[in-house]
Enzyme design. Structure first.
Site, short mmCIF file in Angstrom:
data_model
loop_
_atom_site.label_atom_id
_atom_site.label_comp_id
_atom_site.label_asym_id
_atom_site.label_seq_id
_atom_site.Cartn_x
_atom_site.Cartn_y
_atom_site.Cartn_z
N ARG A 1 34.48 56.28 -17.23
CA ARG A 1 34.10 56.54 -18.62
C ARG A 1 33.53 55.67 -19.38
O ARG A 1 32.92 54.61 -19.11
CB ARG A 1 35.71 55.73 -19.56
CG ARG A 1 36.27 56.04 -20.69
CD ARG A 1 38.01 56.06 -21.48
NE ARG A 1 37.81 56.48 -21.99
CZ ARG A 1 38.96 56.57 -22.53
NH1 ARG A 1 40.09 56.65 -21.98
NH2 ARG A 1 39.73 57.06 -23.41
N GLU B 1 29.64 72.61 -30.35
CA GLU B 1 30.61 71.61 -30.22
C GLU B 1 32.23 73.04 -31.38
O GLU B 1 31.84 72.66 -32.52
CB GLU B 1 31.14 70.55 -30.45
CG GLU B 1 30.50 69.43 -29.84
CD GLU B 1 31.05 69.01 -28.50
OE1 GLU B 1 32.02 69.41 -28.33
OE2 GLU B 1 30.56 68.59 -27.70
N ARG C 1 30.37 71.64 -34.68
CA ARG C 1 29.49 70.52 -35.01
C ARG C 1 27.88 71.09 -33.74
O ARG C 1 28.04 71.22 -32.55
CB ARG C 1 29.99 69.36 -33.92
CG ARG C 1 29.20 67.99 -34.98
CD ARG C 1 30.15 66.82 -33.94
NE ARG C 1 29.75 66.63 -32.75
CZ ARG C 1 30.39 66.26 -32.07
NH1 ARG C 1 31.79 65.69 -32.38
NH2 ARG C 1 29.98 65.75 -30.52
#
Length: 289
Positions: free
Chosen positions: A208, A262, A245
């Site tokens: 992550r 986005e 975005r």
């Protein structure tokens, strides 16, 4: 009094907390709306009871892209969905970068490898491998030419999960100029931010990552605004966008290029740009009417 659903996902270990969500709910209610937070895959939600459903933090969609886009079609048939289901379907697959490039929008060069195909990995420069359906740098990693075997194992892992891999040159401008996120709302520029490099050398693809390292306010240049607006003009059903975005990086020539567009569930970073909240509320209420 308009009824508005702010759509999110179920909490989980791989899902970030949406810091903007409670702030936006409170601001909408203070403006006279009935706003509630709803989970997109909750079968108990009556989407037809809302005047508007706004996709906000459905940050698990990339793990279930087919299911998510089918839900978007269903929700969009029951009420107004922002952004529209057609835009959602187009934008959940990063092969849209090819569409933008074909329309003349400066983008980061990208090659795609579907399951069953063998990737062509660069031998003379650093590169990035990631899935065409992904968020938060999930399954993304940066490689040098001598890490061919490791990169190939990543592609094989993604293919085993049914994911198409994309390969891009590592844009070295990120290390100096960062990545800029230009937010648009209601068809107008809202605010912009800049962050540092997400992918550091040697970080495994399945680890992550910090999605927005060193995030800070940014004043976009005229060149950045021009590229962002060209990208938005090339979006199918672009006039129907409530929000967008555009993530930009500098190419080898020093000019801005689109890294990602986005249109599904971009983080708005309202906690960083508190003055933008009234504009967002105004645009959401207008869409609900």
């Amino acid at each position: 009094m308009p009824r508005i659903a702010l759509v999110t996902c179920r909490p989980g270990p791989q899902v970030s907390v949406d810091r903007d969500l409670p702030v936006l709910v409170r601001a909408l209610e203070e403006a006279g709306a009935r706003a509630s937070v709803e989970v997109w895959d909750d079968d108990g939600v009556d989407w037809a009871s809302f005047d508007l459903a706004v996709l906000r933090s459905t940050w698990d969609y990339s793990w279930r892209a087919g299911e998510f886009t089918a839900w978007a079609e269903k929700c969009g048939a029951a009420t107004r969905l922002a952004n529209p289901a057609g835009v959602v379907r187009w934008n959940t697959d990063k092969r849209y970068l090819g569409d933008l490039a074909a329309a003349g929008v400066p983008t980061v060069p990208t090659r795609y490898t579907a399951p069953g195909e063998r990737p062509e990995l660069p031998r003379d420069h650093e590169y990035v491998v990631k899935p065409t359906s992904g968020a938060g740098a999930r399954f993304a990693a940066r490689y040098t030419p001598d890490e061919h075997a490791t990169a190939l194992r990543q592609v094989e892992r993604m293919h085993a999960e049914g994911l198409t891999a994309m390969v891009q040159p590592y844009v070295r401008g990120i290390d100096t100029a960062g990545e800029r996120a230009l937010q648009f709302f209601g068809g107008r520029p809202l605010h912009a931010s800049r962050k540092g490099a997400v992918l550091t050398p040697g970080t495994p693809y399945d680890e992550r990552k910090v999605a927005h390292p060193g995030l800070e306010p940014w004043t976009p240049t005229p060149a950045e605004l021009a590229v962002a607006e060209r990208a938005l003009a090339a979006v199918p059903d672009g006039p129907e966008l409530l929000y967008a975005r555009v993530d930009l990086v500098d190419g080898e020539d020093g000019r801005p290029r689109v890294m990602e567009l986005e249109l599904v569930e971009p983080n708005l970073f309202l906690w960083l740009h508190e003055r933008s909240l009234p504009r967002v509320v105004e645009a959401v209420l207008e869409a609900a009417r």
